[in-house]
Design a protein around this motif. Structure first.
Motif, mmCIF file in Angstrom:
data_model
loop_
_atom_site.group_PDB
_atom_site.id
_atom_site.type_symbol
_atom_site.label_atom_id
_atom_site.label_comp_id
_atom_site.label_asym_id
_atom_site.label_seq_id
_atom_site.Cartn_x
_atom_site.Cartn_y
_atom_site.Cartn_z
ATOM 1 N N PRO A 114 0.799 -1.230 0.000
ATOM 2 C CA PRO A 114 0.000 0.000 0.000
ATOM 3 C C PRO A 114 0.832 1.281 0.000
ATOM 4 C CG PRO A 114 0.122 -0.892 2.216
ATOM 5 C CD PRO A 114 0.863 -1.854 1.332
ATOM 6 N N ILE A 115 2.155 1.166 0.128
ATOM 7 C CA ILE A 115 3.000 2.366 0.222
ATOM 8 C C ILE A 115 3.089 3.096 -1.105
ATOM 9 C CG2 ILE A 115 5.324 3.208 0.735
ATOM 10 C CD1 ILE A 115 3.779 2.340 3.195
ATOM 11 N N GLY A 125 1.237 -2.078 -8.304
ATOM 12 C CA GLY A 125 0.233 -3.119 -8.502
ATOM 13 C C GLY A 125 -0.861 -3.175 -7.465
ATOM 14 N N GLY A 126 -0.841 -2.286 -6.468
ATOM 15 C CA GLY A 126 -1.888 -2.285 -5.462
ATOM 16 C C GLY A 126 -1.595 -3.230 -4.309
ATOM 17 N N TYR A 127 -2.581 -3.393 -3.443
ATOM 18 C CA TYR A 127 -2.411 -4.160 -2.211
ATOM 19 C C TYR A 127 -3.630 -5.042 -1.982
ATOM 20 C CZ TYR A 127 -2.743 -4.927 2.854
ATOM 21 O OH TYR A 127 -2.909 -5.483 4.100
ATOM 22 N N GLY A 158 11.077 -8.045 0.121
ATOM 23 C CA GLY A 158 10.233 -8.397 -1.008
ATOM 24 C C GLY A 158 9.004 -7.508 -1.059
ATOM 25 N N MET A 159 7.888 -8.069 -1.484
ATOM 26 C CA MET A 159 6.656 -7.306 -1.592
ATOM 27 C C MET A 159 6.161 -6.882 -0.211
ATOM 28 S SD MET A 159 4.902 -9.902 -4.341
ATOM 29 C CE MET A 159 3.267 -9.232 -4.094
ATOM 30 N N GLY A 160 5.725 -5.621 -0.103
ATOM 31 C CA GLY A 160 5.080 -5.168 1.118
ATOM 32 C C GLY A 160 5.967 -4.370 2.055
ATOM 33 N N GLU A 161 5.317 -3.735 3.025
ATOM 34 C CA GLU A 161 5.969 -2.960 4.081
ATOM 35 C C GLU A 161 5.891 -3.774 5.374
ATOM 36 O OE1 GLU A 161 7.480 -1.132 6.876
ATOM 37 O OE2 GLU A 161 7.728 -0.056 4.969
ATOM 38 N N ALA A 229 5.424 9.553 2.781
ATOM 39 C CA ALA A 229 6.376 10.357 3.544
ATOM 40 C C ALA A 229 5.784 11.684 3.997
ATOM 41 C CB ALA A 229 7.638 10.601 2.719
ATOM 42 N N ILE A 230 4.668 12.083 3.406
ATOM 43 C CA ILE A 230 4.011 13.332 3.822
ATOM 44 C C ILE A 230 3.594 13.261 5.284
ATOM 45 C CG2 ILE A 230 1.674 12.618 3.130
ATOM 46 C CD1 ILE A 230 1.230 15.497 2.152
#
Length: 343
Positions: A114-115, A125-127, A158-161, A229-230
C-alpha cells in the motif's frame, strides 16, 4: 490455552506438542513433527513416515501451511524468482540469491504493497492483504527445498511494508530464529519508515539488521518518491532512527536507490551527509533497477562513484549494492503484485 486451530507451520514446539496430544498421540511426536516441518520441510502429514500410517491417513488433508510454486525463473546470475500460490489463490513473489558461502532469501510480508513508492513495481500493482507468519516462513522453506541447500540469511525486502504487518513479521522472525535456527544477525528487516513503528520495533531489542528505505536527501524529494512520507517528516524519521540506535545499540542501514538526475546529484550527496554526520549508520547505495511502469533511469557508474566518494569525504560509511536477479525481474523494486501477474 494453546490453540489447536490453523496451520501446523508457524506453531512452536510447545504448540505442536499440545496439538499432537489433542490428537491422542504421545508428546514425543510433537518433536518429530517440529523437525519434519522446520528441518525437512514437510508439505503434508503423509510425508512424515515416522508417524503411524493410520493416523497419517486420517489427517492427510490437515492444513500444513505450504504454498505451491506457480512459476519459477532463473536469472543468468543464478538468482531464482518464485511466484507462489497461497491457499486463497493470491500470488506472492520470493527470491533465492545464492553465493558460494551463503543462500539468502528475499521474502514478501504482504500481497502487494500500500506504500506505492513511485519507482517500485510492487507499489504500482496495489495491495491485497497482509501475509500470515507461516506464509512468510514458507517462502524460506520453499527456496531451501528448491536449492537443496540450507538458507543462511533472510531479508524482508520483497513485496510489502513489514512494519504494516508488525505482529506477523515479529512472529516470523521468532520462527526463523528459534525453529529454523537462523541467527537473528542473519535477518534483515527493511522499512520505508512509519510513525511510531520504529520505536515500537526497537523496544523488542532484536539483534536483526534494521534497514530504512530513505531514497531522498530532503522532505520535498522524499514525498515525490514515497507518497506516504508526507505523514513522516524526514527530520522526525531520522530522530526516531537515532532513538533506535540508543535503544538497541545497533546501527541503522539506510537504503538509497539512485535515480539518474533525480536524487543522485552531488548536492544530494552533500545534503544526505549533513543529515547523517555522527550517526551510527551505514548507507547502501542501490543503482535503480528499471521497471516498465516508471520512467526513471539507472545512473551511470561515474555518478554512482561520485555520490559515494562525497559521502566518504564526509565520514559517512557507505557501500554500493548492485542487485542480483536483474534479468529475471527479481531485483530490488522489481517484484510484482499478484494482481499484475493474474492480469
Amino acid at each position: 490455552m494453546i490453540s489447536t486451530e490453523g496451520t501446523l507451520l508457524g506453531k512452536s514446539l510447545e504448540e505442536l506438542t499440545y496439538w499432537v496430544q489433542q490428537q491422542g498421540q504421545p508428546a514425543y511426536r510433537g518433536k518429530q513433527l517440529h523437525q519434519w516441518l522446520y528441518q525437512k520441510g514437510a508439505r503434508s502429514l503423509e510425508e512424515i513416515h515416522v508417524f503411524p500410517k493410520v493416523w497419517r491417513k486420517k489427517l492427510s488433508n490437515y492444513p500444513v501451511g505450504r504454498s505451491t510454486i506457480n512459476y519459477r525463473i532463473i536469472s543468468p546470475d543464478a538468482t531464482r524468482k518464485y511466484l507462489l500460490s497461497l491457499d486463497d489463490g493470491l500470488i506472492i513473489e520470493a527470491v533465492g540469491i545464492p553465493t558460494t558461502k551463503r543462500l539468502t532469501v528475499c521474502v514478501s510480508s504482504q500481497v502487494g504493497c500500500p506504500i506505492a513508492c513511485d519507482f517500485c513495481a510492487t507499489g504500482k500493482g496495489g495491495y491485497d492483504r497482509n501475509l500470515k507468519a507461516h506464509e512468510i516462513v514458507d517462502q524460506v522453506l520453499t527456496v531451501q527445498e528448491d536449492f537443496q541447500r540450507r538458507v543462511s540469511h533472510v531479508v524482508f525486502m520483497g513485496m510489502g511494508e513489514p512494519l504494516l504487518n508488525f505482529e506477523a513479521v515479529i512472529s516470523a522472525v521468532r520462527i526463523l530464529n528459534q525453529d529454523m535456527r537462523i541467527g537473528q544477525r542473519s535477518l534483515t528487516i527493511s522499512t520505508v519508515g512509519l510513525p511510531q513503528k520504529i520505536i515500537r520495533f526497537a523496544n523488542y531489542n532484536l539483534q536483526v539488521t534494521f534497514a530504512v528505505s530513505l531514497h531522498a536527501s530532503n522532505q520535498t524529494l522524499r514525498e515525490k518518491l514515497i507518497p506516504s512520507a508526507i505523514h513522516y517528516p524526514i527530520k522526525q524519521l531520522l530522530e526516531d532512527c537515532q532513538k533506535y540506535v540508543e535503544i538497541t545499540k545497533r546501527r541503522v542501514t539506510f537504503e538509497y536507490i539512485l535515480l539518474e538526475g533525480v536524487n543522485d546529484l552531488p548536492e544530494h550527496a552533500i545534503e544526505l551527509s549533513n543529515h547523517l554526520r555522527g550517526f551510527q549508520s551505514h548507507v547502501n547505495l542501490i543503482p535503480y533497477n528499471p521497471i516498465k511502469e516508471a520512467n526513471y533511469q539507472r545512473p551511470n557508474q561515474r555518478n554512482t562513484q561520485t555520490f559515494m566518494k562525497i559521502l566518504q569525504q564526509h565520514k559517512v560509511t557507505v557501500s554500493v549494492r548492485y542487485s542480483r536477479g536483474l534479468k529475471a525481474n527479481a531485483a530490488c523494486g522489481q517484484l510484482q503484485s499478484s494482481r499484475l501477474f493474474l492480469n
